[in-house]
Design a protein around this motif. Structure first.
Motif, PDB file in Angstrom:
ATOM      1  N   ASN A   1      -4.842  -2.870  -6.435  1.00 45.14           N
ATOM      2  CA  ASN A   1      -4.248  -3.560  -5.284  1.00 45.14           C
ATOM      3  C   ASN A   1      -2.994  -3.034  -4.653  1.00 45.14           C
ATOM      4  N   LEU A   2      -2.230  -2.604  -5.472  1.00 46.13           N
ATOM      5  CA  LEU A   2      -0.895  -2.021  -4.814  1.00 46.13           C
ATOM      6  C   LEU A   2      -1.256  -0.876  -3.881  1.00 46.13           C
ATOM      7  N   ARG A   3      -2.046   0.172  -4.301  1.00 45.97           N
ATOM      8  CA  ARG A   3      -2.497   1.260  -3.466  1.00 45.97           C
ATOM      9  C   ARG A   3      -3.096   0.649  -2.019  1.00 45.97           C
ATOM     10  N   ARG A   4      -3.750  -0.499  -2.333  1.00 42.58           N
ATOM     11  CA  ARG A   4      -4.669  -0.820  -0.897  1.00 42.58           C
ATOM     12  C   ARG A   4      -3.544  -1.503   0.041  1.00 42.58           C
ATOM     13  N   ALA A   5      -2.385  -2.056  -0.609  1.00 42.55           N
ATOM     14  CA  ALA A   5      -1.390  -2.713   0.087  1.00 42.55           C
ATOM     15  C   ALA A   5      -0.449  -1.787   0.713  1.00 42.55           C
ATOM     16  N   LEU A   6      -0.226  -0.489   0.307  1.00 39.51           N
ATOM     17  CA  LEU A   6       0.970   0.500   0.662  1.00 39.51           C
ATOM     18  C   LEU A   6       1.043   0.384   2.163  1.00 39.51           C
TER      19      LEU A   6
ATOM     20  N   GLY B   1      10.887   2.724  -4.659  1.00 35.74           N
ATOM     21  CA  GLY B   1      10.279   3.477  -5.749  1.00 35.74           C
ATOM     22  C   GLY B   1       9.054   3.025  -6.423  1.00 35.74           C
ATOM     23  N   VAL B   2       8.668   1.670  -6.086  1.00 35.98           N
ATOM     24  CA  VAL B   2       7.495   1.338  -6.362  1.00 35.98           C
ATOM     25  C   VAL B   2       6.423   1.979  -5.597  1.00 35.98           C
ATOM     26  N   ILE B   3       6.591   2.228  -4.555  1.00 35.23           N
ATOM     27  CA  ILE B   3       5.559   2.891  -3.424  1.00 35.23           C
ATOM     28  C   ILE B   3       5.484   4.359  -3.985  1.00 35.23           C
ATOM     29  N   ALA B   4       6.742   4.770  -4.350  1.00 32.82           N
ATOM     30  CA  ALA B   4       6.669   6.409  -4.506  1.00 32.82           C
ATOM     31  C   ALA B   4       5.788   6.626  -5.932  1.00 32.82           C
ATOM     32  N   HIS B   5       5.870   5.752  -6.577  1.00 33.13           N
ATOM     33  CA  HIS B   5       5.161   5.726  -7.984  1.00 33.13           C
ATOM     34  C   HIS B   5       3.858   5.154  -8.083  1.00 33.13           C
TER      35      HIS B   5
END
Length: 234
Positions: free
Chosen positions: A223-228, A208-212
């Motif tokens: 940072n989150l998008r870089r770690a996907l 869910g975190v990845i989807a959003h």
């Protein structure tokens, strides 16, 4: 009452005893501090008279995780010599106490404990995991609890929520988001416990975190998008 199984996390016992106690030694100058601590913790377990008990220790050699992620635990420091010297004596003591020792090549002790806990629970056996390792919080459920014999504390489902801010079933995703420097698991840079718990409260799971991920602003969102790409492996 249902029968009770205690699964002892051998590595947790050894390391916690080693770091908690002063550097004791015997008359021959051999280190014994960790052994003393482990014996005391084992006595506490046996005093409860569980129906079943097993001491689970990592087997020598690589595991399947090393093949999946060659950098796994690459930054972990080698076991201190004084602790290495106490591993085999510890196993001899455990065996002398009549406690079965489980070491399965190719997997970690954590995997063995998790498998046995789930199987025993499915068979109606009450399970206690004796450890100080937070990773086992993912297994907590009605009938599966964690006991830390060093601090004499018990962690049930409510305790997991109180301590981590997430449900036991979310612990794997919680840890994946934060990463683990000890095991060289990167996670999301600057994502701490509060942020991981907040995201999981909002989106329920790592998927869910990845989807959003595109909705999360600021530097932490970047940072989150870089770690996907690496998050599913974490």
């Amino acid at each position: 009452m249902p029968p009770r199984l205690v699964l002892i996390d051998g590595s947790s016992y050894l390391y916690r005893a080693f770091h908690a106690l002063p550097p004791l030694s015997n008359a021959a100058g051999e280190p014994t501090g960790a052994l003393y601590g482990v014996v005391n913790m084992l006595r506490a377990v046996l005093k409860e008279r569980p129906d079943y008990v097993a001491f689970v220790q990592d087997a020598p050699g690589p595991t399947f995780r090393d093949a999946l992620y060659p950098a796994y635990k690459a930054t972990r420091q080698a076991m201190p010599d004084d602790l290495v010297a106490q591993v085999e004596p510890m196993l001899a003591i455990v065996a002398a106490l009549g406690i079965p020792i489980l070491r399965v090549p190719g997997v970690e002790a954590d995997d063995v404990i998790g498998t046995l806990a789930r199987q025993a629970h499915a068979d109606g056996i009450e399970v206690t995991i004796s450890t100080g390792d937070k990773d086992f919080a993912q297994l907590v459920a009605p009938g599966i609890t964690l006991v830390n014999t060093m601090t004499n504390t018990t962690l049930d489902s409510a305790g997991v929520v109180e301590r981590f801010g997430v449900q036991p079933g979310q612990i794997v995703d919680y840890l994946a988001l934060m990463g683990d420097s000890v095991d060289n698991i990167p996670g999301v840079d600057k994502c701490g416990p509060k942020t991981a718990a907040k995201w999981l409260a909002a989106y329920a799971s790592l998927d869910g975190v990845i989807a959003h991920a595109g909705e999360i602003g600021g530097k932490i969102g970047e940072n989150l998008r870089r770690a996907l790409p690496q998050l599913p492996l974490s």
